[in-house]
Write an enzyme that holds these catalytic residues in place. Structure first.
Site, mmCIF file in Angstrom:
data_model
loop_
_atom_site.group_PDB
_atom_site.id
_atom_site.type_symbol
_atom_site.label_atom_id
_atom_site.label_comp_id
_atom_site.label_asym_id
_atom_site.label_seq_id
_atom_site.Cartn_x
_atom_site.Cartn_y
_atom_site.Cartn_z
ATOM 1 N N LYS A 1 -8.624 29.331 2.839
ATOM 2 C CA LYS A 1 -9.014 27.927 3.021
ATOM 3 C C LYS A 1 -9.982 27.760 4.186
ATOM 4 O O LYS A 1 -9.773 28.348 5.250
ATOM 5 C CB LYS A 1 -7.767 27.066 3.292
ATOM 6 C CG LYS A 1 -6.877 26.879 2.078
ATOM 7 C CD LYS A 1 -5.726 25.945 2.405
ATOM 8 C CE LYS A 1 -4.798 25.769 1.217
ATOM 9 N NZ LYS A 1 -3.548 25.087 1.592
ATOM 10 N N HIS B 1 4.191 16.303 4.597
ATOM 11 C CA HIS B 1 4.623 17.326 5.567
ATOM 12 C C HIS B 1 5.630 16.729 6.554
ATOM 13 O O HIS B 1 6.666 17.318 6.841
ATOM 14 C CB HIS B 1 3.436 17.841 6.402
ATOM 15 C CG HIS B 1 2.409 18.629 5.651
ATOM 16 N ND1 HIS B 1 1.056 18.424 5.804
ATOM 17 C CD2 HIS B 1 2.523 19.644 4.757
ATOM 18 C CE1 HIS B 1 0.386 19.270 5.055
ATOM 19 N NE2 HIS B 1 1.251 20.032 4.395
ATOM 20 N N ARG C 1 6.079 20.275 -4.298
ATOM 21 C CA ARG C 1 5.683 18.963 -4.812
ATOM 22 C C ARG C 1 5.867 18.859 -6.324
ATOM 23 O O ARG C 1 6.276 17.853 -6.840
ATOM 24 C CB ARG C 1 4.217 18.683 -4.480
ATOM 25 C CG ARG C 1 3.983 18.353 -3.040
ATOM 26 C CD ARG C 1 2.533 18.413 -2.718
ATOM 27 N NE ARG C 1 1.993 19.746 -2.987
ATOM 28 C CZ ARG C 1 0.808 20.164 -2.612
ATOM 29 N NH1 ARG C 1 0.012 19.359 -1.976
ATOM 30 N NH2 ARG C 1 0.408 21.378 -2.875
ATOM 31 N N SER D 1 -3.389 17.975 1.656
ATOM 32 C CA SER D 1 -4.384 17.855 2.729
ATOM 33 C C SER D 1 -5.788 17.846 2.124
ATOM 34 O O SER D 1 -6.657 17.089 2.573
ATOM 35 C CB SER D 1 -4.259 19.026 3.704
ATOM 36 O OG SER D 1 -3.007 19.014 4.320
HETATM 37 O O1 PNS Z 1 -0.379 25.216 3.766
HETATM 38 P P1 PNS Z 1 -0.729 26.526 3.092
HETATM 39 O O2 PNS Z 1 -2.214 26.807 3.238
HETATM 40 O O3 PNS Z 1 -0.295 26.577 1.663
HETATM 41 O O4 PNS Z 1 0.086 27.655 3.878
HETATM 42 C C1 PNS Z 1 -0.116 29.016 3.579
HETATM 43 C C2 PNS Z 1 0.297 29.880 4.782
HETATM 44 C C3 PNS Z 1 -0.559 29.526 5.991
HETATM 45 C C4 PNS Z 1 1.765 29.618 5.082
HETATM 46 C C5 PNS Z 1 0.074 31.379 4.372
HETATM 47 O O5 PNS Z 1 -1.281 31.584 4.069
HETATM 48 C C6 PNS Z 1 0.522 32.350 5.474
HETATM 49 O O6 PNS Z 1 1.713 32.602 5.609
HETATM 50 N N1 PNS Z 1 -0.456 32.874 6.270
HETATM 51 C C7 PNS Z 1 -0.175 33.811 7.317
HETATM 52 C C8 PNS Z 1 -0.386 35.251 6.846
HETATM 53 C C9 PNS Z 1 0.840 35.786 6.134
HETATM 54 O O7 PNS Z 1 1.914 35.943 6.687
HETATM 55 N N2 PNS Z 1 0.686 36.106 4.832
HETATM 56 C C10 PNS Z 1 1.758 36.690 4.045
HETATM 57 C C11 PNS Z 1 2.337 35.740 3.010
HETATM 58 S S1 PNS Z 1 1.303 35.711 1.571
#
Ligand code: PNS
Length: 175
Positions: free
Chosen positions: A56, A32, A105, A143
């Site tokens: 998660k 990150h 990745r 993570s």
């Molecule tokens: O690190 P991650 O868990 O892969 O990140 C995922 C994240 C947090 C970016 C995604 O779950 C997110 O954007 N959450 C906020 C809610 C949202 O906007 N969802 C719409 C996109 S699917």
């Protein structure tokens, strides 16, 4: 005509390009951090945004994650850290940003990231996702795997920034 062109160039120059780097960051990894540093060279401002991923279960709470990221990005002048409880595109509207940065990745990331990029673009067609390939040395880091190593007392040096190793180990031990 010449004046119009000049005005166009001038507006583009003065417009701040703010990119959002969203994620769970539970906790932030060296992969990150590498994406953050590289993005900070390309955009005027990068906001690292800790969001809730409903799929998660977290180790650190959101405020703790923000503090860990702040600790390891404090020397990067154009990087800010924030959190938000809601849709990413709504936060972006508030901040006048149109660019999402994501790290890729491996091919296995593609489908998940592709779906999210399309969903965000559907929710707000002004929003674009830009993918940065993770450096090979970090391409196996996640993570969740780091948390697993930490929970069972393995060595996480080189996986997360040195400044947060103790916090990650301590938190994992108390699970
Ligand atoms: O690190 P991650 O868990 O892969 O990140 C995922 C994240 C947090 C970016 C995604 O779950 C997110 O954007 N959450 C906020 C809610 C949202 O906007 N969802 C719409 C996109 S699917």
């Amino acid at each position: 005509m010449g004046k119009q062109l000049f005005a166009f160039i001038d507006t583009r120059r003065t417009k701040m390009k703010i990119a959002i780097y969203p994620g769970s960051f539970d906790p932030i990894t060296n992969g990150h951090l590498d994406i953050i540093k590289r993005s900070a060279k390309v955009f005027d401002e990068v906001i690292v945004l800790v969001l809730v991923n409903p799929n998660k279960k977290g180790l650190f709470d959101i405020d703790e994650r923000v503090k860990l990221i702040e600790k390891v990005t404090s020397s990067l002048e154009n990087v800010k850290v924030e959190s938000y409880n809601g849709l990413l595109v709504d936060f972006m509207k508030e901040r006048n940003s149109r660019v999402i940065i994501k790290g890729l990745r491996a091919i296995s990331d593609f489908e998940y990231e592709f779906q999210m990029a399309l969903m965000n673009n559907k929710l707000d067609p002004n929003v674009e996702t830009i993918f940065m390939m993770t450096r090979a040395e970090y391409s196996y880091l996640s993570s969740s795997s780091i948390k697993q190593v930490a929970v069972f007392g393995g060595c996480i040096k080189g996986l997360v920034p040195d400044e947060i190793i103790n916090e990650v180990l301590l938190k994992s031990k108390n699970l």
